[in-house]
Design a protein around this motif. Structure first.
Motif, PDB file in Angstrom:
ATOM      1  N   PHE A  40       0.835  -1.205   0.000  1.00  0.00           N
ATOM      2  CA  PHE A  40       0.000   0.000   0.000  1.00  0.00           C
ATOM      3  C   PHE A  40       0.871   1.258   0.000  1.00  0.00           C
ATOM      4  CE2 PHE A  40      -2.980  -3.029   2.205  1.00  0.00           C
ATOM      5  CZ  PHE A  40      -3.784  -3.224   1.094  1.00  0.00           C
ATOM      6  N   ASP A  41       1.992   1.205   0.708  1.00  0.00           N
ATOM      7  CA  ASP A  41       2.950   2.320   0.670  1.00  0.00           C
ATOM      8  C   ASP A  41       3.500   2.500  -0.743  1.00  0.00           C
ATOM      9  OD1 ASP A  41       2.712   2.710   3.443  1.00  0.00           O
ATOM     10  OD2 ASP A  41       4.361   1.311   3.866  1.00  0.00           O
ATOM     11  N   TYR A  42       3.738   1.388  -1.398  1.00  0.00           N
ATOM     12  CA  TYR A  42       4.277   1.426  -2.755  1.00  0.00           C
ATOM     13  C   TYR A  42       3.288   2.100  -3.716  1.00  0.00           C
ATOM     14  CZ  TYR A  42       6.963  -0.489  -6.740  1.00  0.00           C
ATOM     15  OH  TYR A  42       7.723  -0.653  -7.861  1.00  0.00           O
ATOM     16  N   ILE A  43       2.033   1.749  -3.595  1.00  0.00           N
ATOM     17  CA  ILE A  43       1.003   2.393  -4.412  1.00  0.00           C
ATOM     18  C   ILE A  43       0.954   3.887  -4.100  1.00  0.00           C
ATOM     19  CG2 ILE A  43      -1.493   2.562  -4.802  1.00  0.00           C
ATOM     20  CD1 ILE A  43      -1.578  -0.510  -4.303  1.00  0.00           C
ATOM     21  N   SER A  44       1.001   4.233  -2.832  1.00  0.00           N
ATOM     22  CA  SER A  44       0.987   5.646  -2.439  1.00  0.00           C
ATOM     23  C   SER A  44       2.188   6.390  -2.997  1.00  0.00           C
ATOM     24  CB  SER A  44       0.974   5.779  -0.913  1.00  0.00           C
ATOM     25  OG  SER A  44      -0.217   5.298  -0.394  1.00  0.00           O
ATOM     26  N   TYR A  45       3.342   5.747  -2.948  1.00  0.00           N
ATOM     27  CA  TYR A  45       4.557   6.367  -3.475  1.00  0.00           C
ATOM     28  C   TYR A  45       4.359   6.759  -4.937  1.00  0.00           C
ATOM     29  CZ  TYR A  45       9.217   6.780  -5.469  1.00  0.00           C
ATOM     30  OH  TYR A  45      10.319   7.232  -6.155  1.00  0.00           O
ATOM     31  N   TYR A  46       3.911   5.809  -5.733  1.00  0.00           N
ATOM     32  CA  TYR A  46       3.748   6.108  -7.154  1.00  0.00           C
ATOM     33  C   TYR A  46       2.588   7.053  -7.440  1.00  0.00           C
ATOM     34  CZ  TYR A  46       7.581   3.602  -9.119  1.00  0.00           C
ATOM     35  OH  TYR A  46       8.846   3.236  -9.461  1.00  0.00           O
ATOM     36  N   SER A  47       1.509   6.924  -6.730  1.00  0.00           N
ATOM     37  CA  SER A  47       0.377   7.803  -7.005  1.00  0.00           C
ATOM     38  C   SER A  47       0.659   9.229  -6.550  1.00  0.00           C
ATOM     39  CB  SER A  47      -0.904   7.272  -6.368  1.00  0.00           C
ATOM     40  OG  SER A  47      -0.783   7.212  -4.981  1.00  0.00           O
ATOM     41  N   ASN A  48       1.456   9.401  -5.505  1.00  0.00           N
ATOM     42  CA  ASN A  48       1.762  10.745  -4.998  1.00  0.00           C
ATOM     43  C   ASN A  48       3.041  11.323  -5.584  1.00  0.00           C
ATOM     44  OD1 ASN A  48      -0.503  10.862  -3.290  1.00  0.00           O
ATOM     45  ND2 ASN A  48       0.554   9.559  -1.822  1.00  0.00           N
ATOM     46  N   GLN A  49       4.108  10.554  -5.578  1.00  0.00           N
ATOM     47  CA  GLN A  49       5.392  11.062  -6.044  1.00  0.00           C
ATOM     48  C   GLN A  49       5.504  11.120  -7.556  1.00  0.00           C
ATOM     49  OE1 GLN A  49       7.634  12.340  -3.916  1.00  0.00           O
ATOM     50  NE2 GLN A  49       6.175  11.840  -2.296  1.00  0.00           N
ATOM     51  N   LYS A  50       4.933  10.169  -8.207  1.00  0.00           N
ATOM     52  CA  LYS A  50       5.052  10.090  -9.662  1.00  0.00           C
ATOM     53  C   LYS A  50       3.811  10.620 -10.368  1.00  0.00           C
ATOM     54  CE  LYS A  50       9.056   8.111  -9.423  1.00  0.00           C
ATOM     55  NZ  LYS A  50      10.271   8.722  -9.903  1.00  0.00           N
ATOM     56  N   LYS A  51       2.855  11.109  -9.611  1.00  0.00           N
ATOM     57  CA  LYS A  51       1.648  11.746 -10.147  1.00  0.00           C
ATOM     58  C   LYS A  51       0.841  10.823 -11.058  1.00  0.00           C
ATOM     59  CE  LYS A  51       2.899  15.494  -8.077  1.00  0.00           C
ATOM     60  NZ  LYS A  51       2.883  15.374  -6.663  1.00  0.00           N
ATOM     61  N   ILE A  52       0.604   9.629 -10.602  1.00  0.00           N
ATOM     62  CA  ILE A  52      -0.251   8.702 -11.335  1.00  0.00           C
ATOM     63  C   ILE A  52      -1.699   9.082 -11.056  1.00  0.00           C
ATOM     64  CG2 ILE A  52      -1.001   6.305 -11.522  1.00  0.00           C
ATOM     65  CD1 ILE A  52       1.871   5.507 -10.858  1.00  0.00           C
ATOM     66  N   THR A  53      -2.482   9.119 -12.086  1.00  0.00           N
ATOM     67  CA  THR A  53      -3.876   9.530 -11.926  1.00  0.00           C
ATOM     68  C   THR A  53      -4.749   8.344 -11.514  1.00  0.00           C
ATOM     69  OG1 THR A  53      -4.347   9.149 -14.252  1.00  0.00           O
ATOM     70  CG2 THR A  53      -3.616  11.367 -13.628  1.00  0.00           C
ATOM     71  N   SER A  54      -5.891   8.648 -10.958  1.00  0.00           N
ATOM     72  CA  SER A  54      -6.792   7.599 -10.475  1.00  0.00           C
ATOM     73  C   SER A  54      -7.319   6.731 -11.608  1.00  0.00           C
ATOM     74  CB  SER A  54      -7.947   8.216  -9.695  1.00  0.00           C
ATOM     75  OG  SER A  54      -8.679   9.090 -10.525  1.00  0.00           O
ATOM     76  N   ASP A  55      -7.393   7.245 -12.819  1.00  0.00           N
ATOM     77  CA  ASP A  55      -7.904   6.429 -13.908  1.00  0.00           C
ATOM     78  C   ASP A  55      -6.975   5.255 -14.242  1.00  0.00           C
ATOM     79  OD1 ASP A  55      -6.048   8.157 -15.033  1.00  0.00           O
ATOM     80  OD2 ASP A  55      -7.229   8.560 -16.825  1.00  0.00           O
ATOM     81  N   LEU A  56      -5.695   5.376 -13.904  1.00  0.00           N
ATOM     82  CA  LEU A  56      -4.799   4.243 -14.084  1.00  0.00           C
ATOM     83  C   LEU A  56      -5.195   3.102 -13.143  1.00  0.00           C
ATOM     84  CD1 LEU A  56      -2.356   2.945 -15.442  1.00  0.00           C
ATOM     85  CD2 LEU A  56      -0.939   3.960 -13.646  1.00  0.00           C
ATOM     86  N   PHE A  57      -5.581   3.448 -11.925  1.00  0.00           N
ATOM     87  CA  PHE A  57      -6.041   2.419 -10.986  1.00  0.00           C
ATOM     88  C   PHE A  57      -7.318   1.753 -11.483  1.00  0.00           C
ATOM     89  CE2 PHE A  57      -3.451   5.151  -8.242  1.00  0.00           C
ATOM     90  CZ  PHE A  57      -2.578   4.205  -7.746  1.00  0.00           C
ATOM     91  N   ILE A  58      -8.191   2.529 -12.081  1.00  0.00           N
ATOM     92  CA  ILE A  58      -9.416   1.971 -12.660  1.00  0.00           C
ATOM     93  C   ILE A  58      -9.064   1.031 -13.813  1.00  0.00           C
ATOM     94  CG2 ILE A  58     -11.598   2.503 -13.848  1.00  0.00           C
ATOM     95  CD1 ILE A  58     -11.497   3.348 -10.856  1.00  0.00           C
ATOM     96  N   SER A  59      -8.086   1.419 -14.600  1.00  0.00           N
ATOM     97  CA  SER A  59      -7.655   0.559 -15.708  1.00  0.00           C
ATOM     98  C   SER A  59      -7.094  -0.762 -15.198  1.00  0.00           C
ATOM     99  CB  SER A  59      -6.609   1.284 -16.561  1.00  0.00           C
ATOM    100  OG  SER A  59      -7.185   2.408 -17.166  1.00  0.00           O
ATOM    101  N   PHE A  60      -6.300  -0.703 -14.141  1.00  0.00           N
ATOM    102  CA  PHE A  60      -5.792  -1.946 -13.558  1.00  0.00           C
ATOM    103  C   PHE A  60      -6.935  -2.775 -12.985  1.00  0.00           C
ATOM    104  CE2 PHE A  60      -1.435  -0.233 -13.635  1.00  0.00           C
ATOM    105  CZ  PHE A  60      -0.781  -1.357 -14.100  1.00  0.00           C
ATOM    106  N   TYR A  61      -7.865  -2.126 -12.364  1.00  0.00           N
ATOM    107  CA  TYR A  61      -9.042  -2.835 -11.851  1.00  0.00           C
ATOM    108  C   TYR A  61      -9.725  -3.596 -12.988  1.00  0.00           C
ATOM    109  CZ  TYR A  61     -13.778  -3.692 -10.267  1.00  0.00           C
ATOM    110  OH  TYR A  61     -14.975  -4.288  -9.987  1.00  0.00           O
ATOM    111  N   ASN A  62      -9.866  -2.932 -14.140  1.00  0.00           N
ATOM    112  CA  ASN A  62     -10.516  -3.558 -15.289  1.00  0.00           C
ATOM    113  C   ASN A  62      -9.699  -4.707 -15.864  1.00  0.00           C
ATOM    114  OD1 ASN A  62     -12.964  -2.140 -15.416  1.00  0.00           O
ATOM    115  ND2 ASN A  62     -11.902  -0.375 -16.267  1.00  0.00           N
TER     116      ASN A  62
END
Length: 157
Positions: free
Chosen positions: A27-49
């Motif tokens: 979960f820290d790893y996901i936070s790192y990339y979503s916050n530090q690398k500016k990954i948008t929430s739609d990427l998470f939706i794409s992975f969900y799909n």
């Protein structure tokens, strides 16, 4: 910032775990990339799909909604493919194509194999929920020549 981050390369979970003296989780790893690398929430939706896809039924065949193409369907059908062959080709996912920038290492292939096997498990569950009356063959295959990993599904004949 360490030298890996300064080069704007991908940082592995293990690297960040070492930096944080093993006080680091996925979960820290996901936070790192979503916050530090500016990954948008739609990427998470794409992975969900990818992990829990939507399926559609067309001419009694089951397809990944994201991959379905009427033109490709017609081409496959007009080429004389059997229904299960049409399902295989229409639903084929090359898992490697999602990770072309990943660091290839001795650890990468086992991780990708693990990931593909987990996706297969999830797809089997999803298909059995969505289409309980049908029986599917869902599997991960490795191309012996290229080591590419594919995920596919079709109805059993």
């Amino acid at each position: 910032m360490n030298s890996v981050e300064e080069k704007n390369e991908l940082v592995t979970f293990e690297e960040l775990e070492k930096q944080n003296r093993n006080n680091f989780n996925h979960f820290d790893y996901i936070s790192y990339y979503s916050n530090q690398k500016k990954i948008t929430s739609d990427l998470f939706i794409s992975f969900y799909n990818l992990f829990w896809p939507q399926f559609i039924i067309y001419e009694n065949m089951i397809f990944l909604e994201e991959k379905f193409s009427f033109d490709y369907f017609k081409d496959l059908k007009n080429s004389g493919n059997k229904p299960f062959e049409i399902e295989v080709w229409m639903n084929l996912i090359n898992l490697d194509s999602f990770f072309s920038n990943a660091k290839y290492s001795d650890e990468f292939f086992p991780q990708m194999t693990y990931l593909s096997n987990e996706i297969v498990k999830l797809w089997k569950i999803k298909l059995s929920i969505d289409y309980p009356e049908k029986i599917f063959d869902v599997k991960s295959e490795i191309d012996k020549d290229t080591d590419e990993i594919f995920i596919l599904h079709c109805q059993k004949e």
